[in-house]
Design a protein around this motif. Structure first.
Motif, PDB file in Angstrom:
ATOM      1  N   LEU A 114       1.151 -11.246   2.561  1.00  0.00           N
ATOM      2  CA  LEU A 114       1.489  -9.996   1.878  1.00  0.00           C
ATOM      3  C   LEU A 114       2.481  -9.236   2.769  1.00  0.00           C
ATOM      4  CD1 LEU A 114       0.687  -8.468  -0.743  1.00  0.00           C
ATOM      5  CD2 LEU A 114      -1.039  -7.266   0.571  1.00  0.00           C
ATOM      6  N   ARG A 115       3.736  -9.666   2.696  1.00  0.00           N
ATOM      7  CA  ARG A 115       4.783  -9.123   3.577  1.00  0.00           C
ATOM      8  C   ARG A 115       4.942  -7.610   3.430  1.00  0.00           C
ATOM      9  NH1 ARG A 115       6.412 -11.950   7.320  1.00  0.00           N
ATOM     10  NH2 ARG A 115       6.275 -14.188   7.027  1.00  0.00           N
ATOM     11  N   GLU A 116       4.627  -7.110   2.238  1.00  0.00           N
ATOM     12  CA  GLU A 116       4.785  -5.669   1.980  1.00  0.00           C
ATOM     13  C   GLU A 116       3.946  -4.840   2.961  1.00  0.00           C
ATOM     14  OE1 GLU A 116       4.179  -7.922  -0.307  1.00  0.00           O
ATOM     15  OE2 GLU A 116       6.028  -7.862  -1.477  1.00  0.00           O
ATOM     16  N   MET A 117       2.810  -5.433   3.399  1.00  0.00           N
ATOM     17  CA  MET A 117       1.956  -4.699   4.344  1.00  0.00           C
ATOM     18  C   MET A 117       2.717  -4.422   5.629  1.00  0.00           C
ATOM     19  SD  MET A 117      -1.928  -6.078   4.248  1.00  0.00           S
ATOM     20  CE  MET A 117      -1.539  -7.701   4.831  1.00  0.00           C
ATOM     21  N   ASP A 203       9.966   5.642  -0.325  1.00  0.00           N
ATOM     22  CA  ASP A 203       9.875   4.289   0.255  1.00  0.00           C
ATOM     23  C   ASP A 203       8.431   3.792   0.250  1.00  0.00           C
ATOM     24  OD1 ASP A 203      12.525   4.451   0.776  1.00  0.00           O
ATOM     25  OD2 ASP A 203      12.344   4.681   2.956  1.00  0.00           O
ATOM     26  N   LEU A 204       7.515   4.669   0.715  1.00  0.00           N
ATOM     27  CA  LEU A 204       6.121   4.235   0.824  1.00  0.00           C
ATOM     28  C   LEU A 204       5.521   3.944  -0.547  1.00  0.00           C
ATOM     29  CD1 LEU A 204       4.725   6.577   3.653  1.00  0.00           C
ATOM     30  CD2 LEU A 204       5.285   4.151   3.823  1.00  0.00           C
ATOM     31  N   LEU A 205       5.827   4.802  -1.522  1.00  0.00           N
ATOM     32  CA  LEU A 205       5.275   4.573  -2.863  1.00  0.00           C
ATOM     33  C   LEU A 205       5.847   3.296  -3.477  1.00  0.00           C
ATOM     34  CD1 LEU A 205       5.044   8.155  -4.431  1.00  0.00           C
ATOM     35  CD2 LEU A 205       3.160   6.681  -3.729  1.00  0.00           C
ATOM     36  N   MET A 208       4.076   0.410  -1.867  1.00  0.00           N
ATOM     37  CA  MET A 208       2.700   0.326  -2.378  1.00  0.00           C
ATOM     38  C   MET A 208       2.683  -0.274  -3.773  1.00  0.00           C
ATOM     39  SD  MET A 208       1.143   3.906  -1.236  1.00  0.00           S
ATOM     40  CE  MET A 208       0.624   4.250   0.413  1.00  0.00           C
ATOM     41  N   HIS A 209       3.674   0.102  -4.560  1.00  0.00           N
ATOM     42  CA  HIS A 209       3.758  -0.430  -5.914  1.00  0.00           C
ATOM     43  C   HIS A 209       3.891  -1.958  -5.862  1.00  0.00           C
ATOM     44  CE1 HIS A 209       4.714  -0.208 -10.205  1.00  0.00           C
ATOM     45  NE2 HIS A 209       5.484  -1.253  -9.966  1.00  0.00           N
ATOM     46  N   GLU A 210       4.766  -2.450  -4.997  1.00  0.00           N
ATOM     47  CA  GLU A 210       4.957  -3.906  -4.871  1.00  0.00           C
ATOM     48  C   GLU A 210       3.683  -4.588  -4.373  1.00  0.00           C
ATOM     49  OE1 GLU A 210       8.385  -4.092  -2.276  1.00  0.00           O
ATOM     50  OE2 GLU A 210       9.566  -4.758  -4.007  1.00  0.00           O
ATOM     51  N   MET A 211       3.011  -3.914  -3.449  1.00  0.00           N
ATOM     52  CA  MET A 211       1.796  -4.473  -2.861  1.00  0.00           C
ATOM     53  C   MET A 211       0.701  -4.580  -3.929  1.00  0.00           C
ATOM     54  SD  MET A 211       0.713  -3.269   0.866  1.00  0.00           S
ATOM     55  CE  MET A 211       0.148  -1.625   0.539  1.00  0.00           C
ATOM     56  N   GLN A 216      -2.814  -7.260  -8.042  1.00  0.00           N
ATOM     57  CA  GLN A 216      -3.381  -6.845  -9.323  1.00  0.00           C
ATOM     58  C   GLN A 216      -4.390  -7.853  -9.890  1.00  0.00           C
ATOM     59  OE1 GLN A 216      -3.521  -4.164 -10.841  1.00  0.00           O
ATOM     60  NE2 GLN A 216      -3.828  -4.561 -13.010  1.00  0.00           N
ATOM     61  N   ASP A 217      -4.057  -9.157  -9.843  1.00  0.00           N
ATOM     62  CA  ASP A 217      -4.959 -10.157 -10.429  1.00  0.00           C
ATOM     63  C   ASP A 217      -6.298 -10.194  -9.687  1.00  0.00           C
ATOM     64  OD1 ASP A 217      -3.103 -10.709 -12.268  1.00  0.00           O
ATOM     65  OD2 ASP A 217      -2.370 -12.563 -11.316  1.00  0.00           O
TER      66      ASP A 217
END
Ligand SMILES: [Fe+2]
Ligand SMILES: [Fe+2]
Length: 279
Positions: A114-117, A203-205, A208-211, A216-217
């Motif tokens: 989870l690269r977004e983290m 940026d943070l939101l 978070m949206h991508e994360m 989601q599943d």
């Protein structure tokens, strides 16, 4: 460093420090024998969706240690005291979630999963300025609040539901501090700082949206709606931005309102004075 700093009893941050000291508790206060009510697949999904929150606790703990000397440099003694309770809170959350992973017999996601983290925490820790850091941490605290809130709602009578309820109280104190500290600076805040904070929010939101999109599943497997969390989080962030007077339009409207109030107060005083002078 000041040997004998000026610490005013009526300083609201000192009062938050007192609340923080009184509000301490330990993971041992809970009954760890309580069931989780998760089957094998649910336990794996739960371990994964908890990962950003788990990393968030560690980032907050580490960030607090980085920012503490900056409060000292600025001679903000009550903020230094407060941040030590914040650090202990986050350390407790971190230790407790580690215990949860052990109990579930699951591992959190790795950053490569989870690269977004990584992007999220890099964005958060990049700032060495205490105002920026606090604003980022406030968004992170709101993220945690909404996650724990969803866990509490979904698993009310389980160990994790009870832990979530307790953590949310700590997070509320953290939000109060950031709100007070940033709010107190808003009148002197240069426009470019305000813009910088708002672009950090965006940026943070976005991250978070991508994360949450990627999680989601798995969130669905345990009955949690990631988009609902994001929606509530966005709403909470907007509310705080408004309360702290960072939103440009709202700020101008608030200023106009204040001017009107002052004008009315002035008029009331002069009416009174007229009455007195007529007596
Ligand atoms: Fe926390
Ligand atoms: Fe927090």
């Amino acid at each position: 460093m000041r040997i004998y700093p000026d610490l005013k009893e009526n300083d609201p941050i000192l009062q938050l420090f007192h609340k923080g000291v009184k509000g301490q508790w330990s993971s041992n206060d809970f009954d760890w024998e309580l069931p989780f009510h998760l089957d094998e697949a649910e336990a794996t999904a739960f371990a994964h969706i908890l990962t950003p929150v788990y990393l968030g606790e560690q980032t907050a703990m580490l960030g607090a240690s980085t920012i503490l000397p900056h409060f000292a440099e600025a001679h903000e003694t009550s903020a230094q005291l407060y941040i030590t309770t914040f650090m202990l809170d986050e350390a407790r959350h971190f230790e407790m979630l580690t215990k949860v992973y052990r109990l579930l017999d699951r591992r959190p996601l790795e950053v490569r999963n989870l690269r977004e983290m990584f992007r999220y925490h890099y964005r958060l820790l990049k700032s060495k300025n205490r105002l920026d850091w606090l604003f980022g941490i406030l968004i992170s605290d709101l993220f945690a609040k909404n996650f724990y809130g969803a866990f509490r709602k979904t698993f009310p009578h389980t160990l994790f539901g009870k832990l979530s309820t307790r953590i949310i109280l700590d997070e509320a104190r953290h939000q109060a501090f950031a709100e007070h500290y940033i709010g107190a600076m808003r009148d002197e805040m240069p426009h470019e700082v305000r813009d910088r904070l708002l672009s950090m929010r965006d940026d943070l939101l976005f991250i978070m949206h991508e994360m949450l999109h990627k999680l989601q599943d798995e969130a669905g497997v345990v009955g949690i709606d990631g988009y609902e969390i994001l929606q509530e989080l966005t709403h909470d962030v907007e509310k705080k931005v408004h309360v702290m007077g960072l939103d440009q339009d709202e700020r101008e409207a608030a200023l106009r309102e204040e001017e009107e109030r002052e004008h009315l107060a002035l008029m009331a005083v002069s009416d009174e004075e007229i009455l007195l002078s007529n007596e």
